[in-house]
Design a protein around this motif. Structure first.
Motif, short mmCIF file in Angstrom:
data_model
loop_
_atom_site.label_atom_id
_atom_site.label_comp_id
_atom_site.label_asym_id
_atom_site.label_seq_id
_atom_site.Cartn_x
_atom_site.Cartn_y
_atom_site.Cartn_z
N THR A 1 0.83 -1.20 0.00
CA THR A 1 0.00 0.00 0.00
C THR A 1 0.87 1.25 0.00
O THR A 1 0.58 2.23 -0.71
CB THR A 1 -0.94 0.01 1.23
OG1 THR A 1 -1.77 -1.15 1.18
CG2 THR A 1 -1.82 1.26 1.24
N LYS B 1 -3.98 4.74 -12.28
CA LYS B 1 -5.21 4.42 -11.56
C LYS B 1 -5.00 4.43 -10.04
O LYS B 1 -5.79 3.87 -9.29
CB LYS B 1 -5.74 3.05 -12.00
CG LYS B 1 -6.10 2.99 -13.48
CD LYS B 1 -6.58 1.61 -13.88
CE LYS B 1 -7.03 1.58 -15.33
NZ LYS B 1 -5.92 1.89 -16.26
N PHE C 1 -7.60 5.38 -7.44
CA PHE C 1 -8.55 4.33 -7.06
C PHE C 1 -7.87 3.24 -6.24
O PHE C 1 -8.43 2.75 -5.25
CB PHE C 1 -9.17 3.73 -8.33
CG PHE C 1 -9.78 2.37 -8.15
CD1 PHE C 1 -10.97 2.21 -7.45
CD2 PHE C 1 -9.15 1.24 -8.66
CE1 PHE C 1 -11.53 0.95 -7.27
CE2 PHE C 1 -9.71 -0.02 -8.49
CZ PHE C 1 -10.90 -0.15 -7.79
N LEU C 2 -6.64 2.88 -6.62
CA LEU C 2 -5.95 1.77 -5.97
C LEU C 2 -5.48 2.10 -4.56
O LEU C 2 -5.51 1.25 -3.68
CB LEU C 2 -4.74 1.34 -6.82
CG LEU C 2 -5.06 0.64 -8.15
CD1 LEU C 2 -3.78 0.39 -8.94
CD2 LEU C 2 -5.80 -0.66 -7.90
N PRO D 1 -6.78 4.21 -2.11
CA PRO D 1 -7.82 4.04 -1.06
C PRO D 1 -8.33 2.61 -0.94
O PRO D 1 -8.62 2.14 0.16
CB PRO D 1 -8.93 5.00 -1.50
CG PRO D 1 -8.68 5.29 -2.94
CD PRO D 1 -7.21 5.18 -3.13
N LEU D 2 -8.41 1.90 -2.08
CA LEU D 2 -8.86 0.50 -2.04
C LEU D 2 -7.91 -0.34 -1.21
O LEU D 2 -8.33 -1.08 -0.30
CB LEU D 2 -8.96 -0.06 -3.45
CG LEU D 2 -9.23 -1.57 -3.56
CD1 LEU D 2 -10.60 -1.91 -2.98
CD2 LEU D 2 -9.11 -2.05 -5.00
N ARG D 3 -6.62 -0.23 -1.48
CA ARG D 3 -5.63 -1.03 -0.76
C ARG D 3 -5.48 -0.57 0.69
O ARG D 3 -5.19 -1.38 1.57
CB ARG D 3 -4.30 -1.00 -1.50
CG ARG D 3 -4.34 -1.80 -2.78
CD ARG D 3 -3.06 -1.75 -3.58
NE ARG D 3 -3.22 -2.51 -4.81
CZ ARG D 3 -2.40 -2.47 -5.84
NH1 ARG D 3 -1.32 -1.69 -5.79
NH2 ARG D 3 -2.63 -3.19 -6.92
N VAL E 1 -7.95 0.50 2.57
CA VAL E 1 -9.10 -0.10 3.27
C VAL E 1 -8.85 -1.59 3.49
O VAL E 1 -9.06 -2.12 4.59
CB VAL E 1 -10.40 0.12 2.49
CG1 VAL E 1 -11.53 -0.70 3.09
CG2 VAL E 1 -10.78 1.59 2.49
N LEU E 2 -8.37 -2.30 2.45
CA LEU E 2 -8.10 -3.72 2.57
C LEU E 2 -6.98 -3.99 3.58
O LEU E 2 -7.03 -4.98 4.32
CB LEU E 2 -7.71 -4.29 1.20
CG LEU E 2 -8.82 -4.33 0.14
CD1 LEU E 2 -8.26 -4.78 -1.21
CD2 LEU E 2 -9.96 -5.24 0.57
N ASN F 1 -9.82 -11.61 2.42
CA ASN F 1 -9.46 -10.21 2.20
C ASN F 1 -8.06 -10.09 1.59
O ASN F 1 -7.82 -9.27 0.70
CB ASN F 1 -9.52 -9.46 3.53
CG ASN F 1 -9.16 -8.00 3.39
OD1 ASN F 1 -9.98 -7.18 3.00
ND2 ASN F 1 -7.94 -7.64 3.74
N PHE G 1 -6.91 -8.38 -2.03
CA PHE G 1 -5.80 -7.43 -2.16
C PHE G 1 -4.86 -7.85 -3.29
O PHE G 1 -4.47 -7.03 -4.13
CB PHE G 1 -5.05 -7.35 -0.84
CG PHE G 1 -3.96 -6.31 -0.80
CD1 PHE G 1 -4.19 -5.07 -0.25
CD2 PHE G 1 -2.69 -6.58 -1.30
CE1 PHE G 1 -3.19 -4.10 -0.21
CE2 PHE G 1 -1.68 -5.63 -1.26
CZ PHE G 1 -1.93 -4.38 -0.72
N SER H 1 -6.01 -7.18 -6.80
CA SER H 1 -5.91 -5.80 -7.30
C SER H 1 -4.60 -5.55 -8.05
O SER H 1 -4.48 -4.55 -8.77
CB SER H 1 -6.04 -4.81 -6.13
OG SER H 1 -4.90 -4.86 -5.28
#
Length: 261
Positions: free
Chosen positions: A155, A166, A169-170, A172-174, A176-177, A213, A217, A220
């Protein structure tokens, strides 16, 4: 389109589908209790015709793969995923070295941590907890702890690098994960050793969540692996005296300046 994006996808699909299939087989064969069960007895009679749940068949991931015939599938899944995940770690590091040498040290640390996770998964998958309990739990602990650290490092690398465009997007996604991975890992370790059966059952649920989870990750990484080029493959097979550093180890006599482009 680069076919290398299939590598993290395959790793995730094999892990998630494989482990949940093992759980389904164990549940059908009466070797574990359902995850929605909250009532446990002190012991169960082996000849009872009614499902009886005790600590021995609490639905942890390892318990699901402890008995035959699901044990064979469990070992096969963890062996395959260990190899696939190690390849993901190598290619991820190779891409970062090829595109952004400044972050090679952090990336190499993440790759090594990932290797420890792969070794832990291999040990856990091949050491049945009913026979080799200490080795199994050592491997499982190594796998989960390494997984937590790996998500944190990757992350951070995603935040610091811009390989795909990208990252808005990646990141915040990572993030959170990664938070999920850390929180559920702590909860799993805390509840796993608790004497109360309901809290142990919560620990089993946490284990399934963090295992799933983690491979979401990894899935992604398909965004980065889409951009893998022949230059990345060349970095993997380059000789030590080439301008790009060898991916798995530094040759004798080189220093970290070798990572600079």
């Amino acid at each position: 389109m680069s076919c290398w994006l299939l590598l993290p996808l395959l790793t995730s699909v094999v892990s998630i589908a494989g482990t949940w299939t093992v759980y389904g087989l164990a549940l059908r064969n009466g070797h574990v209790c359902p995850l929605y069960n909250w009532v446990y007895n002190r012991s169960c009679s082996p000849d009872t015709s009614v499902r009886c749940c005790s600590v021995r068949n609490m639905p942890f991931v390892s318990t699901s793969g402890m008995n035959l015939p699901e044990n064979s599938l469990y070992s096969a899944v963890l062996n395959a995923v260990s190899v696939l995940f190690a390849l993901v770690c190598i290619f991820r590091h190779a891409q970062i070295v090829e595109r952004k040498g400044d972050e090679a040290v952090l990336s190499k640390a993440a790759m090594i941590i990932g290797f420890f996770g792969s070794i832990g998964g291999f040990i856990a998958g091949n050491c049945n907890p009913s026979v080799l309990m200490v080795l199994h739990y050592f491997g499982a602990t190594l796998c989960f702890v390494s997984g937590c650290i790996y998500t944190i490092l990757q992350t951070a690398l995603t935040f610091r690098l811009h390989l795909t465009g990208k990252e808005c997007f990646l990141v915040p996604l990572r993030a959170v994960l990664t938070i999920f991975q850390v929180v559920f890992s702590i909860c799993y370790l805390a509840f796993f050793v608790h004497p109360d059966t309901k809290r142990q059952h919560i620990g089993a649920i946490c284990e399934w969540i963090l295992a799933t989870n983690f491979y979401v990750f990894i899935m992604s990484f398909s965004f980065e692996f889409y951009y893998i080029t022949s230059a990345v493959l060349y970095a993997l097979i380059s000789r030590p005296d080439d301008e790009k550093v060898a991916i798995l180890s530094e040759p004798r006599g080189t220093n970290m300046a070798t990572f600079d482009k």
